[in-house]
Design a protein around this motif. Structure first.
Motif, short mmCIF file in Angstrom:
data_model
loop_
_atom_site.label_atom_id
_atom_site.label_comp_id
_atom_site.label_asym_id
_atom_site.label_seq_id
_atom_site.Cartn_x
_atom_site.Cartn_y
_atom_site.Cartn_z
N ALA A 33 0.90 -1.32 0.09
CA ALA A 33 0.00 -0.16 0.15
C ALA A 33 0.94 1.22 0.06
N ALA A 34 2.09 1.27 0.65
CA ALA A 34 2.91 2.47 0.64
C ALA A 34 3.53 2.66 -0.72
N PHE A 35 3.51 1.58 -1.46
CA PHE A 35 3.86 1.82 -2.76
C PHE A 35 2.75 2.10 -3.85
N ASP A 36 1.54 2.53 -3.40
CA ASP A 36 0.41 2.93 -4.36
C ASP A 36 -0.08 1.75 -4.84
N GLN A 37 -0.11 0.48 -4.60
CA GLN A 37 -0.78 -0.71 -5.12
C GLN A 37 -2.33 -0.63 -4.55
N ASP A 38 -2.91 -1.43 -5.27
CA ASP A 38 -4.61 -1.68 -5.23
C ASP A 38 -4.45 -2.85 -4.19
N VAL A 39 -4.63 -2.59 -2.87
CA VAL A 39 -4.22 -3.84 -1.97
C VAL A 39 -5.68 -3.92 -1.21
N SER A 40 -6.14 -5.15 -0.86
CA SER A 40 -7.32 -5.53 -0.18
C SER A 40 -7.09 -6.64 0.48
N LEU A 41 -7.87 -6.94 1.55
CA LEU A 41 -7.47 -7.94 2.67
C LEU A 41 -8.78 -8.81 2.81
N ALA A 42 -8.55 -10.19 2.84
CA ALA A 42 -9.92 -10.93 3.03
C ALA A 42 -9.42 -11.74 4.47
N PHE A 43 -10.44 -12.09 5.11
CA PHE A 43 -10.33 -12.97 6.47
C PHE A 43 -11.46 -14.08 6.40
N VAL A 44 -10.88 -15.12 6.50
CA VAL A 44 -11.70 -16.40 6.16
C VAL A 44 -11.12 -17.29 7.34
N ASP A 45 -11.85 -18.45 7.63
CA ASP A 45 -11.59 -19.52 8.53
C ASP A 45 -10.96 -18.93 9.74
N ASP A 46 -9.98 -19.40 10.30
CA ASP A 46 -9.55 -18.66 11.71
C ASP A 46 -8.76 -17.38 11.55
N GLY A 47 -8.65 -17.12 10.24
CA GLY A 47 -7.99 -15.64 10.11
C GLY A 47 -9.11 -14.51 10.61
N VAL A 48 -10.31 -14.78 10.70
CA VAL A 48 -11.41 -13.92 11.37
C VAL A 48 -10.87 -13.49 12.67
N PHE A 49 -10.20 -14.12 13.41
CA PHE A 49 -9.50 -13.90 14.81
C PHE A 49 -8.65 -12.78 14.71
N GLN A 50 -8.08 -12.63 13.75
CA GLN A 50 -6.92 -11.48 13.56
C GLN A 50 -7.63 -10.21 13.83
N LEU A 51 -8.69 -9.88 13.39
CA LEU A 51 -9.59 -8.49 13.68
C LEU A 51 -10.30 -8.63 14.99
N THR A 52 -10.27 -9.32 15.92
CA THR A 52 -11.23 -9.29 17.06
C THR A 52 -10.42 -8.25 18.00
N LYS A 53 -11.52 -7.62 18.77
CA LYS A 53 -11.27 -6.52 19.59
C LYS A 53 -10.45 -7.39 20.82
N GLY A 54 -9.72 -6.19 21.64
CA GLY A 54 -9.23 -6.82 23.11
C GLY A 54 -8.57 -7.96 23.03
N GLN A 55 -7.42 -8.09 21.88
CA GLN A 55 -6.59 -9.35 22.05
C GLN A 55 -5.48 -9.04 23.09
#
Length: 136
Positions: A33-55
């Motif tokens: 993203a710092a190099f102006d690429q079109d970047v997006s993220l996807a979270f599936v399976d246990d990856g959804v835990f990466q975004l949980t609050k209060g880790q």
């Protein structure tokens, strides 16, 4: 000579701690993203835990990098897709996730939500539409 910007999708499937995958994915996304690429993220399976609050990572002895996700909007990463079924299968909802935003300069810097909850079918279409998919 016209340059075509490729769309990069980073697919996160692993829990945030116990391996280096989640941290490495976040680092690569921020660098791209710092190099102006079109970047997006996807979270599936246990990856959804990466975004949980209060880790709390004290018990595993690793640095809690989850607050870094709040910087995504500053890097113009506006598309963060979370698979609805993966959330439900883990007893989570949108309310359990961090509130990630970006500022819309075309609308007087109004804050916009970055996280989009999508179905498994919609996630498949998003993956098909990306030029490059990296899976972590």
């Amino acid at each position: 000579m016209s340059e075509t910007i490729k769309q990069f999708l980073y697919l996160n499937r692993k829990a945030p701690y116990g391996t280096i995958y989640a941290w490495e994915s976040l680092e690569v996304v921020l660098i791209g993203a710092a190099f102006d690429q079109d970047v997006s993220l996807a979270f599936v399976d246990d990856g959804v835990f990466q975004l949980t609050k209060g880790q709390n990572t004290a018990a595993v002895g690793m640095k809690n990098f989850s607050p870094t996700y709040a910087a995504l909007g500053d890097y113009e990463v506006k598309k963060v897709f979370v698979e609805k079924e993966s959330l439900e299968e883990r007893g989570l909802s949108l309310g359990d996730l961090q509130h990630l935003t970006w500022e819309d300069e075309d609308d007087d810097w109004a804050e916009r939500d970055s996280i989009q909850i999508v179905t498994r079918a919609e996630m498949a279409a998003i993956m098909d539409g990306a030029d490059v998919v990296f899976s972590f």
